[in-house]
Structure formats: C-alpha cells, structure tokens
Design a protein around this motif. Structure first.
Motif, mmCIF file in Angstrom:
data_model
loop_
_atom_site.group_PDB
_atom_site.id
_atom_site.type_symbol
_atom_site.label_atom_id
_atom_site.label_comp_id
_atom_site.label_asym_id
_atom_site.label_seq_id
_atom_site.Cartn_x
_atom_site.Cartn_y
_atom_site.Cartn_z
ATOM 1 N N ARG A 186 1.894 -0.572 5.291
ATOM 2 C CA ARG A 186 1.180 0.704 5.339
ATOM 3 C C ARG A 186 2.101 1.838 4.894
ATOM 4 O O ARG A 186 2.990 2.275 5.621
ATOM 5 C CB ARG A 186 0.680 0.959 6.765
ATOM 6 N N ALA A 333 -6.142 5.436 4.543
ATOM 7 C CA ALA A 333 -5.124 4.385 4.637
ATOM 8 C C ALA A 333 -4.572 4.056 3.258
ATOM 9 O O ALA A 333 -5.308 3.961 2.281
ATOM 10 C CB ALA A 333 -5.717 3.129 5.268
ATOM 11 N N TYR A 335 -1.390 1.493 1.351
ATOM 12 C CA TYR A 335 -0.355 0.467 1.527
ATOM 13 C C TYR A 335 0.264 0.148 0.176
ATOM 14 O O TYR A 335 -0.307 0.432 -0.878
ATOM 15 C CB TYR A 335 -0.934 -0.799 2.177
#
Length: 557
Positions: A186, A333, A335
């Motif tokens: 992440r 999010a 990553y």
C-alpha cells in the motif's frame, strides 16, 4: 498455479491400466514419417477426422447455439485445414470429473482418441501404460521452426515425459515466470507514514510494524502488515511466503537442486528453521492475521483487497485480479509493486517452476500417419501465426472478431462491456487449451512496457491494452530478478513412496510447521521433526526422486 498431486488418482489408474498395457505393448506402431515440417500439406484434400476428448471447464463459454462440438473454432479447423474435430466425449464441472471419466473409459478398454491433450495428473500413467507412442522423433520431423525454437528455450520442458523409449509426450508450452512472487504494498500507507521502499527483511519488518501500530488509515481500524494464507502450503500460488524462506536460502514444499547435484526436499533443510522463526515472530507481533493458518490463498487476498493489510505477495498479474478489487472497496487506495527483500546474508529467493509448460500432448499408439500429420499441421499453424501474429494476419487482434475482440470506428476493444454479448475466448476451445504460447514473449513484453517501450507488434498492442501498468512493473521486477529464482526440480510421476505415504509426510510437516508458527511447539523441535520425516519414508522418497532425476539426465544423452 501450483497444485497438489492427488496420489490416489495415480494409484487407481495404475491398476486400471495394468490389465490392458500388456496387449498395448505388443502393438507396434507402423507409422513412419514421410514428410518433414516443410513438406506437410497446408490443407488436406480429403477430410481428416481427429478424435479428441475435452473437459469443458467453468471458464469456457459459448455464443448462443454453439457448443464445444460445433463452434467458431471447429469451423476454423474445417475451413483452414479440412480437419474434422470429433469429440468422443466431454465433461464439465470439477476437473476430477474428467479424470474419473477417463479412468472409466480406460478400465473398459475403450479406444483412446487420436490426440490426447491433458492437463491432468493421469498423463504419467497413460505414458507408462504403453498405449501412446514415442513423439520426440515426430516432433523433430514435423514441428515448425517457430515451435521448435519456443521449445528449445526451456531445456527442462521434456523432463517429465522422458523414458528409455524416448520422449513420450509433447509439453504444452506456457508463459514462463508466470507465478514468480513480487510484493504489492500500500503506497498510500507508506506515504502517510513517511516510509521508504524496502530492500531488506529488516525494512519489511519496519514497514509492517508501522502498518500495525501507527494507524496508516487514520481511522483507528485494526490493520495488519502482511496478508498471507498458509492452510495449503507455505510455498503456494498467491498470498504466499516463499520469499521469506528464500531470504535465508531455503525453499519449502518443493524439490531443490543441492550443491552435490542431487535433489533434496526443501522443507527439511536447515534454512527452513530460520524462516519459521521469522514467521513466528511476525505472528507474535500481530503483523499477520491470527487466522492465516486457516486461510487459503483467496481468503488471505481478501484481507488486502478489503483494505485491512498493507502487503501481499504473489504473481505480477495480481493487479488484474484480485487486487483490482482494492480500489473498488477503498476510496483513494494506492499500491505499488516491489521486489522481494534480501535476508541477513544478502540472499533473495522466490520459487519458480523449472518448466514453462502446462500439460502435454500424447498420440495414440494406433494413430494413423494422416492423423499425426493433421495434428502437426494444426499446431504448427498456431505457432507460426497465432503465438506472435504479424500485422494484417488473421490473428492480428485475437482469435475471432465478435468473440475475444471487436473493432469499432477503427479501434480494437477487448473488454466484456465493449463486446456485444460479453467477451468469449475461443482460444480455450483449441486442442492445447491456449492455442500456442512462446514462453518468454509475454513476461518480457510487459517488462519492456515498464521500461518505457511503446507497443509495436500486434501481440504487444494486445498486451498493452489488456494488462494494467502495475502488472508491467511486477513483470519487470521478475525478469530483472531471475537470479533469485529457486527452481522446483521434480516434475516426474509420483514415486511409490509418494503414493503410499506422501499425504502423511506432507501433513506431518504442515501441521508441525503451523504449530511452530503459532508458538504451540518449540522451533528447536525442527531437527527432530526432520528426523521423523526421514524415518517415516522421507529418505525412501528422496532416493526415488533422485533415481528419477538420474534417469532423466541419462536418457537425455
């Protein structure tokens, strides 16, 4: 995907074949190749029927009115070559259904199909039954230069199928390095906590500690450092920890090449103890979920895609699935793909198969010369024209327009939403499951994208559209890190001890390793566990594996 061998299946089929193998061994094929690859017909003047069988798995779909027996692929084979594909029988549902059907067919001494293309554990027993012919000389005679070049790129591809009689099955080539691990971390959590990219195992522990104890989400929600599931194995196909053991020079759950040139079971080597100590420490500190030992690969991945874990390990293609679900589940999010870390002595290690293949083709010992030629005409064409198509060719964009691609206003589209009726992949209908694949082409193509290369060839353009950029970077990491590969070297049929005691030996290690990770058993019991494994059949199994390995090397010469 790494799969567990069903030893019982081998044992049952061995008994089934015993009654018919003697008769089959007495039959000598009268086939004598009369044409080289360059002399094979492009199409046959008279129809040629190839009898085949197939498992119609859950990822095979059809347009309305089409079936595996009658579809765009069977029409293509007829129109292109005058080959009629005759399905003696098919199965659907779980893969075991196919194996059972084949066992019953063999027990009834029914005639085998002309061409047997299998992704099944039964392959080895069919070879040993004497009912299929030596195919190495046929391949040398009939295979196109393109196919031969692809096969030559992997010197171990033939290993599982070599006997004293020669090469008994043709490996179905697949993309190499397709399961080699990279880390997905992440990035938004790392940025929020001011963390640097990891290079060592110490760096990984620092990052996991921050992910667990410094509230990376800013919500106070409980989070974990690593999403892992080891209910099935420590070295598996996704959500794995093979890289943890590789950092200490070991690799569990496979047979590795030792310094003395023999094969040794990776799970019972001293380096595994260090990996287990690391896993135990991570469990104690809460870096991994307490139910990780109960989870399979998919369940563990859900911890990451739900936004509750900061690191997951797996193949480069995971951004396509299942990691694409993360952004759907967690707004904002992000990553990134990172290389696996080095251990205290600077070592890195990831598991990789020694062969870039997935399945094999066998030819009935009673097949006619015409049937043999028909198969090679068919498969040569796919290697020469489909595996890496040229501009303007029939496979430039895919197998069939309206199925796996459409063209609208001069633009090629591949997604379910853009193809009327959804995307259907007729390549899955082909005799060898995926048409034809050049092992190194795919992974190197994605790696080149990550380095900034623009797509030029039809294959490159297709890959560019189909795979996300994060998969490109994962591919680059794997390609650039090939020196960290620890290959799994045993690809033969289960040995006698594996059939009799393999499951028991596997369970012995798995249950005790789990107890050590959970702190229910001292890590120092590792050496006594190894002794128990050896005495319970491990030494016998090791001797048998090395007998196979030696025979393969000798029969190659």
């Amino acid at each position: 995907m790494k799969t567990k061998i069903t030893y019982l299946c081998f044992g049952m089929l061995t008994l089934v074949l015993a009654g018919c193998s003697e008769e089959s061994n007495q039959k000598e094929s009268s086939v004598e190749p009369v044409a080289s690859a360059n002399e094979l017909p492009q199409t046959f003047e008279e129809p040629v029927t190839l009898n085949v069988i197939k498992h119609v798995s859950g990822d095979i779909f059809f347009r309305d009115g089409e079936t595996i027996e009658d579809n765009v692929h069977t029409d293509w084979a007829k129109e292109q070559f005058n080959i009629d594909l005759n399905y003696l029988w098919t199965t659907s549902g779980p893969g075991e259904t196919f194996d059972t059907k084949l066992q019953l067919s063999m027990s009834a001494n029914e005639e085998l199909p002309s061409i047997l293309a299998l992704r099944s554990d039964i392959t080895q027993d069919l070879i040993d039954s004497g009912r299929v012919m030596e195919v190495g000389e046929l391949f040398d005679k009939y295979a196109s230069d393109t196919w031969k070049e692809a096969m030559a790129a992997d010197p171990h591809a033939w290993d599982p199928y070599i006997r004293e009689e020669g090469r008994m099955a043709i490996p179905i080539l697949d993309y190499e390095m397709n399961g080699d691990s990279v880390l997905f971390i992440r990035q938004d959590w790392m940025d929020a906590l001011g963390l640097e990219p990891p290079e060592t195992m110490d760096d990984i522990e620092e990052i996991m500690d921050a992910f667990v104890n410094e509230d990376p989400t800013g919500t106070g929600e409980k989070t974990y450092g690593l999403a892992v599931g080891f209910a099935n194995a420590l070295n598996t196909w996704m959500s794995e920890v093979d890289w943890v053991f590789g950092a200490y020079g070991g690799m569990p759950d496979q047979w590795n090449l030792a310094d003395d040139g023999t094969l040794e079971h990776g799970s019972v080597q001293p380096e595994i103890k260090e990996g287990l100590e690391t896993m135990r420490r991570w469990m104690e500190k809460g870096y991994i979920h307490p139910e990780s030992g109960l989870w399979d690969e998919g369940k563990a991945a859900e911890l990451f895609t739900s936004g509750r874990a900061g690191i997951i390990a797996g193949p480069h293609w995971m951004p396509d699935w299942p990691l694409s679900e993360l952004k759907q589940n967690v707004e904002g999010a992000e990553y990134q793909a990172y290389d696996i870390p080095s251990g205290p002595d600077g070592q890195k290690g990831r598991s990789t198969g020694i062969s870039s293949h997935n399945g094999a083709v066998m030819i009935n010992a009673n097949a006619t010369e015409e049937e043999i030629q028909a198969f090679f005409v068919y498969q040569n064409y796919l290697f020469d024209h489909f595996a890496n198509p040229t501009e303007g060719s029939e496979f430039e964009y895919g197998f069939a327009e309206g199925y796996d691609y459409v063209i609208e206003d001069g633009e090629v589209k591949y997604s379910d939403e853009e193809i009327p009726g959804g995307r259907i992949d007729p390549v899955k209908y082909t005799l060898t499951f995926d048409g034809a694949r050049m092992p190194s082409l795919y992974i190197k193509t994605l790696a080149d994208f990550a380095r900034g290369q623009e797509p030029e060839t039809p294959f490159q353009k297709k890959m560019y559209l189909q795979y996300p950029e994060l998969a490109w970077e994962g591919a680059r990491i794997v390609v650039d890190g090939q020196d960290a590969q620890i290959p799994s070297m045993f690809t033969g049929a289960p040995t006698d001890t594996m059939l009799q005691k393999g499951d028991t030996l596997d369970s012995l290690l798995k249950e005790n390793f789990s107890k050590m990770i959970y702190g229910e058993k001292p890590i120092d019991d590792f050496e006594s566990l190894v002794d128990q494994w050896k005495a319970s059949g491990g030494d016998d199994m090791t001797a048998e594996v090395n007998e196979w390995f030696k025979s393969v090397q000798e029969n190659k010469e």
